[in-house]
Design a protein around this motif. Sequence first.
Motif, mmCIF file in Angstrom:
data_model
loop_
_atom_site.group_PDB
_atom_site.id
_atom_site.type_symbol
_atom_site.label_atom_id
_atom_site.label_comp_id
_atom_site.label_asym_id
_atom_site.label_seq_id
_atom_site.Cartn_x
_atom_site.Cartn_y
_atom_site.Cartn_z
ATOM 1 N N ILE A 117 0.833 -1.200 0.000
ATOM 2 C CA ILE A 117 0.000 0.000 0.000
ATOM 3 C C ILE A 117 0.869 1.251 0.000
ATOM 4 C CG2 ILE A 117 -1.557 1.383 1.435
ATOM 5 C CD1 ILE A 117 -2.877 -1.286 2.286
ATOM 6 N N VAL A 118 1.859 1.286 0.872
ATOM 7 C CA VAL A 118 2.736 2.465 0.954
ATOM 8 C C VAL A 118 3.550 2.619 -0.325
ATOM 9 C CG1 VAL A 118 4.695 3.478 2.164
ATOM 10 C CG2 VAL A 118 2.837 2.434 3.472
ATOM 11 N N HIS A 119 4.028 1.515 -0.884
ATOM 12 C CA HIS A 119 4.809 1.580 -2.124
ATOM 13 C C HIS A 119 4.001 2.177 -3.282
ATOM 14 C CE1 HIS A 119 7.426 -2.095 -0.711
ATOM 15 N NE2 HIS A 119 7.600 -1.016 0.026
ATOM 16 N N SER A 120 2.685 2.079 -3.198
ATOM 17 C CA SER A 120 1.829 2.570 -4.292
ATOM 18 C C SER A 120 1.574 4.069 -4.220
ATOM 19 C CB SER A 120 0.482 1.829 -4.267
ATOM 20 O OG SER A 120 -0.328 2.275 -3.178
ATOM 21 N N THR A 121 2.006 4.721 -3.152
ATOM 22 C CA THR A 121 1.753 6.147 -2.987
ATOM 23 C C THR A 121 2.846 6.980 -3.650
ATOM 24 O OG1 THR A 121 2.988 6.429 -0.919
ATOM 25 C CG2 THR A 121 0.715 5.612 -0.750
ATOM 26 N N ASP A 122 2.576 8.270 -3.760
ATOM 27 C CA ASP A 122 3.561 9.205 -4.299
ATOM 28 C C ASP A 122 4.334 9.905 -3.186
ATOM 29 O OD1 ASP A 122 2.799 8.696 -6.959
ATOM 30 O OD2 ASP A 122 1.138 10.128 -6.805
ATOM 31 N N SER A 123 4.192 9.419 -1.971
ATOM 32 C CA SER A 123 4.867 10.029 -0.824
ATOM 33 C C SER A 123 6.359 9.710 -0.831
ATOM 34 C CB SER A 123 4.247 9.530 0.481
ATOM 35 O OG SER A 123 2.884 9.846 0.575
ATOM 36 N N ASN A 124 7.079 10.402 0.013
ATOM 37 C CA ASN A 124 8.469 10.071 0.280
ATOM 38 C C ASN A 124 8.451 8.954 1.320
ATOM 39 O OD1 ASN A 124 9.894 12.410 -1.137
ATOM 40 N ND2 ASN A 124 8.436 13.467 0.171
ATOM 41 N N TRP A 125 8.626 7.723 0.868
ATOM 42 C CA TRP A 125 8.498 6.610 1.802
ATOM 43 C C TRP A 125 9.810 5.839 1.958
ATOM 44 C CZ3 TRP A 125 9.738 1.992 -0.324
ATOM 45 C CH2 TRP A 125 9.518 1.802 -1.690
ATOM 46 N N LEU A 126 9.923 5.225 3.131
ATOM 47 C CA LEU A 126 11.063 4.372 3.458
ATOM 48 C C LEU A 126 10.509 3.084 4.041
ATOM 49 C CD1 LEU A 126 14.134 3.858 4.024
ATOM 50 C CD2 LEU A 126 13.765 4.996 6.238
ATOM 51 N N ASP A 127 11.026 1.960 3.595
ATOM 52 C CA ASP A 127 10.579 0.643 4.054
ATOM 53 C C ASP A 127 11.751 -0.029 4.758
ATOM 54 O OD1 ASP A 127 9.824 -2.017 4.312
ATOM 55 O OD2 ASP A 127 9.092 -2.246 2.276
ATOM 56 N N LEU A 128 11.606 -0.223 6.077
ATOM 57 C CA LEU A 128 12.658 -0.817 6.894
ATOM 58 C C LEU A 128 12.272 -2.235 7.300
ATOM 59 C CD1 LEU A 128 13.360 2.222 9.250
ATOM 60 C CD2 LEU A 128 14.813 1.436 7.365
ATOM 61 N N ARG A 129 13.216 -3.155 7.198
ATOM 62 C CA ARG A 129 12.972 -4.544 7.569
ATOM 63 C C ARG A 129 14.183 -5.068 8.341
ATOM 64 N NH1 ARG A 129 10.717 -6.768 1.688
ATOM 65 N NH2 ARG A 129 9.792 -4.782 1.010
ATOM 66 N N VAL A 138 14.702 -0.063 1.751
ATOM 67 C CA VAL A 138 14.433 0.414 0.396
ATOM 68 C C VAL A 138 13.560 1.655 0.527
ATOM 69 C CG1 VAL A 138 14.645 -1.804 -0.758
ATOM 70 C CG2 VAL A 138 12.441 -1.140 0.170
ATOM 71 N N ASP A 139 13.629 2.543 -0.447
ATOM 72 C CA ASP A 139 12.809 3.747 -0.378
ATOM 73 C C ASP A 139 12.220 4.078 -1.744
ATOM 74 O OD1 ASP A 139 14.793 5.082 -1.848
ATOM 75 O OD2 ASP A 139 15.664 6.052 -0.082
ATOM 76 N N PHE A 140 11.567 5.232 -1.823
ATOM 77 C CA PHE A 140 10.830 5.609 -3.027
ATOM 78 C C PHE A 140 11.733 5.768 -4.245
ATOM 79 C CE2 PHE A 140 12.209 9.528 -1.080
ATOM 80 C CZ PHE A 140 12.513 10.373 -2.132
ATOM 81 N N ARG A 141 13.043 5.834 -4.041
ATOM 82 C CA ARG A 141 13.978 5.981 -5.151
ATOM 83 C C ARG A 141 14.420 4.643 -5.726
ATOM 84 N NH1 ARG A 141 18.696 8.668 -2.091
ATOM 85 N NH2 ARG A 141 17.989 7.062 -0.623
ATOM 86 N N THR A 142 14.203 3.564 -4.981
ATOM 87 C CA THR A 142 14.703 2.251 -5.373
ATOM 88 C C THR A 142 14.019 1.761 -6.646
ATOM 89 O OG1 THR A 142 14.985 1.772 -3.014
ATOM 90 C CG2 THR A 142 15.158 -0.083 -4.541
#
Length: 221
Positions: A117-129, A138-142
């Motif tokens: 869901i977050v990956h589908s947005t146009d926000s500046n997002w960061l995904d931490l695992r 990974v983030d919105f630039r990946t």
Amino acid sequence: MIDQLNIAIIGVGGIGSNLATLLVPSLSQGELSQRFSKININLYDSDKVEEENIFHQRFNHTNIGETKVLATKNNLTTFENQKLQIIPHGIDITDRKDVLNYDIIVVCVDSSPARIIVHSTDSNWLDLRCRGDNFMAVDFRTKRNIINSITDVNQKPGSCQYEGALDSGNIQFGFMYAASFGAQWVIQRIREICGENGVLKPQPRSESLTFGTLGKFEINS
């Protein structure tokens, strides 16, 4: 002065509770935070604090039985002021509309649906695992093919600790590595939002506390 800055932290467990504990004091003062009329830090998690959580998450015995989002707010409330507010949401992210109004989103929950869901947005997002002493960011630039290759829609949620780690005392601290990376990433992204030039953000990558950098992820130019 810039308008409000709205940040969302999705998941307030090992990574998220420590990320909030790093970010809130940092954003409660200083010139960077004063550039905004207000900073809202929104916390999302439906779980309650259990005894097993307090040994590697940023909670204590008095928080047991509270929702994680409310416990986190209560533990950090002395840093709140007219410019900074912590907003707890005792729910999980289940729909894209839940996260459309955020400037920065950090995913800290081991939930593929929430990530997607977050990956589908146009926000500046960061995904931490994280898992054990490893962490991945990974983030919105990946590159999208990389994000898709490491995001399994059928993956079952799991703990950041290996099975038996809490009972044996062999706690692994990849979650702290991830939280520190996330805090640094958010601060630098805020500087970019403020129009600063030459800002260097941490690069998407996979790391191990024991073995060092495992790999860097290609980003869009």
